[in-house]
Design a protein around this motif. Structure first.
Motif, short mmCIF file in Angstrom:
data_model
loop_
_atom_site.label_atom_id
_atom_site.label_comp_id
_atom_site.label_asym_id
_atom_site.label_seq_id
_atom_site.Cartn_x
_atom_site.Cartn_y
_atom_site.Cartn_z
N GLN A 60 8.24 35.08 -83.42
CA GLN A 60 8.54 36.16 -82.64
C GLN A 60 8.54 35.93 -81.22
O GLN A 60 9.48 36.19 -80.44
N VAL A 61 7.49 35.17 -80.60
CA VAL A 61 7.67 34.63 -79.32
C VAL A 61 8.65 33.83 -79.01
O VAL A 61 9.25 34.06 -78.10
N HIS A 69 15.99 34.93 -72.26
CA HIS A 69 16.23 33.89 -71.57
C HIS A 69 15.31 33.43 -70.29
O HIS A 69 15.86 32.75 -69.61
N THR A 70 14.16 33.64 -70.73
CA THR A 70 13.01 33.41 -69.85
C THR A 70 11.77 33.51 -70.44
O THR A 70 11.54 34.39 -71.27
N THR A 71 10.77 32.68 -69.84
CA THR A 71 9.28 32.81 -70.38
C THR A 71 8.45 33.61 -69.38
O THR A 71 7.23 33.95 -69.51
N ALA A 72 8.96 33.71 -68.20
CA ALA A 72 8.09 34.29 -66.89
C ALA A 72 8.05 35.62 -66.96
O ALA A 72 9.04 36.57 -67.07
N GLY A 73 6.61 36.09 -67.07
CA GLY A 73 6.33 37.48 -67.34
C GLY A 73 6.51 37.88 -68.65
O GLY A 73 6.08 39.10 -68.99
N LEU A 74 6.79 37.20 -69.74
CA LEU A 74 6.95 37.69 -71.09
C LEU A 74 5.41 37.84 -71.61
O LEU A 74 4.72 36.90 -71.58
N VAL A 75 5.10 38.92 -72.14
CA VAL A 75 3.97 39.31 -72.74
C VAL A 75 3.80 38.79 -74.05
O VAL A 75 4.64 39.26 -75.04
N ALA A 76 3.14 37.76 -74.67
CA ALA A 76 3.13 37.35 -76.10
C ALA A 76 1.86 37.76 -76.55
O ALA A 76 1.49 37.02 -77.65
N TRP A 77 0.91 38.70 -76.17
CA TRP A 77 -0.25 39.01 -76.91
C TRP A 77 0.20 39.96 -78.04
O TRP A 77 0.94 40.76 -77.99
N TYR A 78 -0.41 39.79 -79.10
CA TYR A 78 -0.24 40.40 -80.41
C TYR A 78 -0.39 42.29 -80.29
O TYR A 78 0.48 42.61 -80.81
N GLN A 79 -1.53 42.43 -79.66
CA GLN A 79 -1.88 43.93 -79.57
C GLN A 79 -1.38 44.55 -78.64
O GLN A 79 -1.50 45.73 -78.27
N HIS A 80 -0.63 43.89 -77.42
CA HIS A 80 -0.13 44.51 -76.29
C HIS A 80 0.93 45.56 -76.43
O HIS A 80 1.94 45.16 -77.08
N LEU A 103 6.55 27.48 -74.01
CA LEU A 103 6.64 28.18 -75.29
C LEU A 103 5.35 28.12 -75.98
O LEU A 103 4.63 28.95 -76.50
N TRP A 104 4.91 26.83 -75.82
CA TRP A 104 3.60 26.42 -76.56
C TRP A 104 2.35 27.10 -75.71
O TRP A 104 1.29 27.56 -76.56
N ALA A 105 2.47 27.16 -74.35
CA ALA A 105 1.37 27.87 -73.59
C ALA A 105 1.55 29.36 -74.07
O ALA A 105 0.35 30.00 -73.83
N LEU A 106 2.63 30.07 -74.16
CA LEU A 106 2.66 31.24 -74.63
C LEU A 106 1.67 31.64 -75.90
O LEU A 106 1.03 32.72 -76.22
N VAL A 107 1.63 30.66 -76.80
CA VAL A 107 1.06 30.97 -78.22
C VAL A 107 -0.23 30.16 -78.47
O VAL A 107 -1.09 30.34 -79.46
N THR A 108 -0.41 29.16 -77.45
CA THR A 108 -1.72 28.50 -77.61
C THR A 108 -3.08 29.20 -77.82
O THR A 108 -3.74 28.76 -78.56
N VAL A 109 -3.32 30.14 -77.06
CA VAL A 109 -4.64 30.83 -76.68
C VAL A 109 -4.86 31.68 -78.21
O VAL A 109 -5.92 31.45 -78.84
N PRO A 110 -4.04 32.20 -78.65
CA PRO A 110 -4.03 32.92 -79.99
C PRO A 110 -4.42 32.23 -80.93
O PRO A 110 -5.25 32.15 -81.89
N CYS A 111 -3.42 31.10 -81.18
CA CYS A 111 -3.84 30.01 -81.93
C CYS A 111 -5.22 29.37 -81.99
O CYS A 111 -5.89 28.91 -83.03
N MET A 112 -5.65 29.18 -80.73
CA MET A 112 -7.04 28.46 -80.54
C MET A 112 -8.26 29.42 -80.98
O MET A 112 -9.10 28.99 -81.84
N VAL A 113 -8.03 30.52 -80.85
CA VAL A 113 -8.88 31.58 -81.15
C VAL A 113 -8.91 31.77 -82.52
O VAL A 113 -10.10 31.74 -83.23
N TRP A 114 -7.83 31.87 -83.43
CA TRP A 114 -7.65 31.86 -84.91
C TRP A 114 -8.33 30.54 -85.42
O TRP A 114 -9.17 30.83 -86.27
N PHE A 222 4.55 21.95 -83.89
CA PHE A 222 5.35 21.98 -85.20
C PHE A 222 6.28 23.54 -85.18
O PHE A 222 7.40 23.43 -85.24
N PHE A 223 5.58 24.47 -85.28
CA PHE A 223 6.30 25.69 -85.57
C PHE A 223 7.34 26.14 -84.26
O PHE A 223 8.22 26.77 -84.41
N VAL A 224 6.70 25.95 -83.06
CA VAL A 224 7.48 26.02 -81.83
C VAL A 224 8.74 25.26 -81.84
O VAL A 224 9.90 25.94 -81.56
N ASN A 225 8.61 24.22 -82.40
CA ASN A 225 9.77 23.17 -82.45
C ASN A 225 10.84 23.66 -83.71
O ASN A 225 12.04 23.73 -83.47
#
Length: 410
Positions: A60-61, A69-80, A103-114, A222-225
């Motif tokens: 989804q992210v 067409h941008t990642t600047a300011g995009l909110v990628a938190w699941y519950q937000h 793209l990796w930076a947007l998802v890495t924190v949820p991935c690491m907590v998981w 892998f999944f971002v790619n």
């Protein structure tokens, strides 16, 4: 007159208050941590929360970033509440920021907590084996697993034996390396570490670093790619070149490019159908409730979309007025996260039954895991008490026999 530090955000207008953000951070972290624990706890029978929640979220992210067409300011938190809303973005929308790293930076924190949650879920096998060894008794489950693996020649059994030997030889680094890739036999590593009386923090830090830093970031990359269109175009061009070479050499077109496109499309559709969204999102930009035309639009790009739309309308149009209202759709939402998925709305896909039993299923899993762990510890404690009782009876019997032997010598 005091300023309000806890107002929720207004998407694209203003940010949330500080207290709201702190409260949200705790909820978001707890959500991914619990899902990670459920994924690995239970002696190999965990809930596949990565496939059900994390990886669809990554898709989804990536899709939202390419759509905005941008990642600047995009909110990628699941519950937000402003999750993946293009109105929160800023700056040029020319795809210049839609890069792999961003793209990796947007998802890495949820991935690491998981991933850290999955490390926490590996503690029970370790704790049970260590408690048994500390009590001076043998861990029957560990020995049963080892003996069963030794008696078989299949690859999984051989991997179990190799895992045990590797852990025993290399300690912290061994546990770290075994945790740093999708290892189906890692339960054996935890049991082995407990049986070998490895210190808890050595085991846990090695597992957390392997699972929570290395493995999940490799999976995220892998999944971002996989979900990103740029990498897929590069891969498709390579496959087309390979297919052309094979066609020239063997005189037959294998259609590898078409197979790759169809396989990716099918995989993406499966993840999209499982992507979880708030019920209100389906009414965004709508005038009124969802009629059959609106529902068909939701499923238009999926195979058999028209048939799915008719099934969904028949299932969730409770008052039979030919439309689905927001209150009817909220009944389909799970009480665990308050969200729905397009796949879960379709009764023909068998998801409605899962949705109806979702809360009981999750609670049942947790209770089963807790009861199994408590049962293991209770058995170990009872075994310890029985051994102490046998030793006490043996001493009493020995004291009784000593006077008799003394009388015989007299």
């Amino acid at each position: 007159l005091a300023p309000d530090f806890s107002p929720p955000p207004v998407c694209g207008v203003k940010d949330a208050g500080i207290l709201w953000q702190l409260d949200f951070a705790v909820i978001e972290a707890a959500w991914w941590l619990i899902l990670g624990i459920l994924s690995s706890i239970g002696f190999g029978t965990g809930l596949h929360s990565g496939l059900m929640f994390l990886f669809p979220h990554v898709m989804q992210v990536v899709g939202a970033a390419e759509g905005c067409h941008t990642t600047a300011g995009l909110v990628a938190w699941y519950q937000h509440p402003c999750k993946l809303d293009c109105s929160t973005t800023y700056g040029p929308k020319d795809d210049s920021t839609v890069t792999f790293f961003r793209l990796w930076a947007l998802v890495t924190v949820p991935c690491m907590v998981w991933g850290i949650g999955t490390a926490v879920g590996e503690i029970p096998p370790y704790a049970v084996a260590k408690a048994a060894r500390t009590a001076g008794s043998a861990d029957s489950e560990f020995h049963a697993e080892v003996e069963e693996a030794k008696s078989k020649t299949d690859p999984f059994s051989r991997m179990k034996i190799w895992t045990i030997n590797f852990t025993e030889r290399h300690g912290f680094m061994g546990v770290f390396l075994l945790a740093a890739w999708p290892n189906a036999a890692f339960d054996m590593c935890g049991m082995c570490c407990g049986y070998l009386l490895m210190p808890f923090w050595t085991f846990f830090l090695a597992t957390a670093c392997g699972k929570g830093i290395v493995k999940v970031n490799l999976q995220a990359a892998f999944f971002v790619n996989l979900f990103g269109s740029s990498f897929f175009h590069v891969l498709a061009s390579g496959v087309d070149s390979l297919n052309a070479s094979l066609a020239t050499t063997m005189g037959k077109d294998f259609g590898l490019g078409d197979l790759l496109v169809k396989g990716r499309k099918k995989l993406l559709q499966q993840f999209e159908l499982q992507s979880r969204i708030a019920p209100e999102k389906l009414f965004h930009g709508q005038d009124g409730d969802l009629d059959i035309h609106d529902v068909k639009q939701l499923y238009r790009k999926y195979t058999g979309g028209d048939d799915i739309a008719h099934r969904v309308l028949a299932e969730w149009d409770k008052n039979r007025n030919g439309e689905i209202c927001i209150n009817e759709l909220r009944e389909a939402a799970s009480r665990t996260d308050g969200m729905i998925s397009l796949g879960a709305l379709d009764p023909g896909a068998g998801q409605s039954v899962v949705k109806a039993c979702w809360d009981m299923f999750v609670v049942g899993l947790v209770l089963f895991f807790v009861m199994s762990i408590m049962n293991q510890l209770a058995q170990l404690k009872q075994q310890e008490l029985d051994e102490a009782r046998v030793a006490e009876l043996a001493k009493k019997q020995e004291r009784k026999e000593k006077p008799k032997e003394a009388d015989k010598t007299k």
